[in-house]
Structure formats: structure tokens, C-alpha cells
Design an enzyme around this catalytic site. Structure first.
Site, short mmCIF file in Angstrom:
data_model
loop_
_atom_site.label_atom_id
_atom_site.label_comp_id
_atom_site.label_asym_id
_atom_site.label_seq_id
_atom_site.Cartn_x
_atom_site.Cartn_y
_atom_site.Cartn_z
CG ASP A 155 -14.09 7.08 6.90
OD1 ASP A 155 -15.01 6.00 6.68
OD2 ASP A 155 -13.03 6.95 6.87
NE ARG A 185 -4.24 -1.71 2.23
CZ ARG A 185 -5.26 -1.69 3.03
NH1 ARG A 185 -5.31 -0.61 3.73
NH2 ARG A 185 -6.21 -2.26 2.76
C1 LIG Z 1 -14.72 -1.04 5.77
S1 LIG Z 1 -15.26 0.63 5.81
C2 LIG Z 1 -16.84 0.13 6.36
C3 LIG Z 1 -17.76 1.16 5.65
C4 LIG Z 1 -19.21 0.87 5.84
N1 LIG Z 1 -19.65 1.28 7.30
C5 LIG Z 1 -19.54 -0.70 5.68
O1 LIG Z 1 -19.90 -1.19 6.36
O2 LIG Z 1 -19.64 -0.60 4.49
C6 LIG Z 1 -14.33 0.91 7.56
C7 LIG Z 1 -14.26 2.65 7.50
O3 LIG Z 1 -13.84 2.64 8.81
C8 LIG Z 1 -12.97 4.00 8.66
N2 LIG Z 1 -12.05 4.30 9.69
C9 LIG Z 1 -10.93 3.36 10.28
N3 LIG Z 1 -10.40 3.81 11.49
C10 LIG Z 1 -11.15 5.00 11.60
C11 LIG Z 1 -11.07 5.63 12.86
N4 LIG Z 1 -10.01 5.87 13.82
N5 LIG Z 1 -11.85 6.68 12.95
C12 LIG Z 1 -12.90 7.00 12.06
N6 LIG Z 1 -13.16 6.10 10.90
C13 LIG Z 1 -12.08 5.14 10.75
C14 LIG Z 1 -12.05 3.70 7.46
O4 LIG Z 1 -11.41 5.04 6.98
C15 LIG Z 1 -12.96 3.10 6.46
O5 LIG Z 1 -13.73 4.04 5.65
#
Ligand SMILES: C[S@@+](CC[C@H](N)C(=O)[O-])C[C@H]1O[C@@H](n2cnc3c(N)ncnc32)[C@H](O)[C@@H]1O
Length: 284
Positions: free
Chosen positions: A155, A45
Site C-alpha cells: 500500500d 481531512r
Molecule cells: C479502499 S482501499 C482498498 C483495500 C482493499 N483492496 C479492499 O478492496 O478492501 C484502497 C487502498 O489503495 C491505496 N492506494 C491509493 N493510491 C495508491 C497508490 N498510488 N499506490 C498504492 N496504493 C494506493 C490506499 O492507500 C488504500 O489503502
């Protein structure tokens, strides 16, 4: 030089000490746990960042990142690089049935339509989850006179939030959305925008997008009635998960609901939540 198509920087893999520095930093900054087994993933990445910055080794990248200038200019890109943003419209579709058939009727029984429902899509990625919610809640509102709602979608990654705010998606991304919903809530691109859809203005106006890092303090003027936080805490360790869920509970009105991802569990955690369906909880 190339192994499975990935160009390794300077033919080297990331020294373990650099991986350790990065993993510790990422954990403290975003809560995401990177065990040594994830080193190859991180190397792959970070390749793009190394190319963009014209660097030929992970050590140079680390040295740069941990300078004041690196912290100011590179941090956001590093976060974009390490977060996993997989999502789709109507992901885990049973949740939307439970929302419409159980949670929203419960809300109306308790509150009537005097106040708008406040929903938070926490970890919304590129917007597929909050736009799905906007469509589902709009349908509910069409059948429920006086029902109003607002959706906050947050996010940590600015890259995905920019996409979410545009509300533009390739047509094949919306294949899980019914034709009826497409006609009602989306516009079809023409000419140069052929093959794309955009959510109409009315639907976009129902959503407010904001950057929010769960590792930082967050509070709201008014508690939320529903929180969707799905497929996010799975990347955190258990202590971080429990801390975060405790803070979510403080932001939820008593009687409010929390939806989590199907592979996430709160078993054994000391939280004021009662399960009402698989991975759907009610705040006591
Ligand atoms: C796999 S996606 C899930 C998206 C959606 N909730 C779904 O279930 O389809 C996880 C998201 O969590 C966000 N994320 C990860 N760590 C985070 C943090 N510390 N604070 C806020 N968001 C975070 C990532 O950027 C990512 O967009």
C-alpha cells in the site's frame, strides 16, 4: 466557527488556488483525482494535520508543504490523509469462491505443486484483504498436499501498513469470519488485550508487507500468478487506470489472474485480459 461540527481553520474555507495546488500535487504523487467537488472533503481531512502542526490556515499548510522540509516531513502524512482505506474481511465474498473453485484448480492444472503460488494484494489497506487471502489459501493448502503460497501485500499509506503488519483487530472487525477460521487462524486477546484478536504467527508469516506507490516504477524478480487490486483504481482517472493495469499485466504470468473491485471496469481498454467472471480476468 463550526459548521456541522467541523472547526474551520480561521473560519475560512480553503482558497481555490490552494485546493488547485494540492489537487495537482496529489494527482502527480499518488494518481488520486480530486475534482473541485471534493474540496470540502479535503478541508475536513486536513483539519487534523493543521491542528497537529499548529497552523491556522490552509495557505500556511500549502506554503509549508511545498518547501523542501515540508516535502520531507509532511508528504507521508498528506498521503495518509487523502487515501481512502475502507476495507473489510471477506469483502466481495464471491471472489474467494471463484479463487478456490476455479482459479486455484487452474493453477494446479498448469503448474502442479512444484512451485509456490505467488499472490499480490495491491492496495491492501490495513490488511483485511491479504489476511482473508491467507486464511482461504491456507484452507486450500490443508486439502491439497504439497500446495504452497506466498502473499505480498502493498500500500502507499504507511499508516495502514503499520496496522496490517501488527495483524491485530477489534473482535467486531472479524464478524464476517467463520468461527472455524477464527479458531484456526486467530488468537483471542486476554486482560489488557480483551476485545482484540491477533492472527497467529503461522498466518502472519505467510504475508510480506511493503510500501509501494503505483505511480512509481515497480518490478518483481518473478511474475505473479494472481493479483488482487480491488477498490483502488476507482480513485484514478481513466488514463492512469489503463497505464497501471498495463503494468499489472506485465507483472502477471500468462494464464495468471487479476481480481478487481465490483465497481471497477476495464471495458474499452486495450489489455491482454479475458474476463472469466464479473471483475475477474485471465491474462492471455
Ligand atoms: C479502499 S482501499 C482498498 C483495500 C482493499 N483492496 C479492499 O478492496 O478492501 C484502497 C487502498 O489503495 C491505496 N492506494 C491509493 N493510491 C495508491 C497508490 N498510488 N499506490 C498504492 N496504493 C494506493 C490506499 O492507500 C488504500 O489503502
Amino acid at each position: 466557527m463550526t459548521v456541522t461540527g467541523v472547526v474551520k481553520s480561521g473560519s475560512q474555507s480553503m482558497p481555490d488556488r490552494d485546493f488547485k495546488r494540492l489537487a495537482e500535487f496529489i494527482y502527480s504523487e499518488c494518481g488520486i483525482k480530486l475534482p473541485l467537488a471534493k474540496k470540502t472533503m479535503l478541508e475536513a481531512r486536513l483539519q487534523k494535520r493543521l491542528r497537529v502542526l499548529g497552523m491556522d490556515s490552509y495557505s500556511s499548510y500549502c506554503d509549508y508543504l511545498f518547501t523542501p522540509k515540508g516535502m520531507e516531513l509532511e508528504l507521508i502524512s498528506l498521503i495518509d490523509t487523502v487515501t481512502t482505506n475502507t476495507t473489510e474481511f471477506f469483502r466481495e465474498p464471491k471472489h474467494f469462491d471463484i479463487l478456490v473453485n476455479k482459479v486455484l484448480p487452474d493453477f494446479l492444472t498448469g503448474h502442479g505443486v512444484a512451485q509456490p503460488l505467488r499472490l499480490w494484494s495491491a492496495g491492501c489497506s490495513s490488511g483485511e484483504e491479504p489476511y482473508t487471502l491467507a486464511m482461504v489459501l491456507s484452507e486450500f493448502a490443508r486439502k491439497t498436499p504439497g500446495f504452497r503460497f506466498g502473499i505480498l501485500a502493498t500500500d502507499i499509506s504507511t499508516q495502514v501498513l503499520e496496522r496490517a503488519m501488527r495483524g491485530i483487530y477489534p473482535e467486531d472487525r472479524v464478524s464476517t469470519v467463520s468461527m472455524e477460521f477464527k479458531k484456526r487462524y486467530m488468537l483471542r486477546g486476554k486482560n489488557r488485550s480483551q476485545g482484540l484478536i491477533r492472527f497467529n504467527q503461522e498466518t502472519r508469516d505467510l504475508l510480506k508487507f511493503k510500501r509501494l506507490n503505483f505511480m512509481e516504477e515497480f518490478t518483481f524478480d518473478k511474475p505473479k500468478h494472481i493479483i488482487f487490486c480491488r477498490n483502488v483504481v476507482i480513485y484514478f482517472d481513466r488514463v492512469t487506470q489503463e497505464n497501471l493495469l498495463t503494468r499489472f499485466c506485465k507483472c502477471l504470468e500468462p494464464g495468471g489472474h487479476l481480481f478487481m473491485g465490483h465497481s471497477e471496469s476495464i471495458t474499452g481498454m486495450n489489455l491482454p485480459l479475458t474476463q472469466i467472471a464479473p471483475t475477474v480476468y485471465r491474462r492471455s
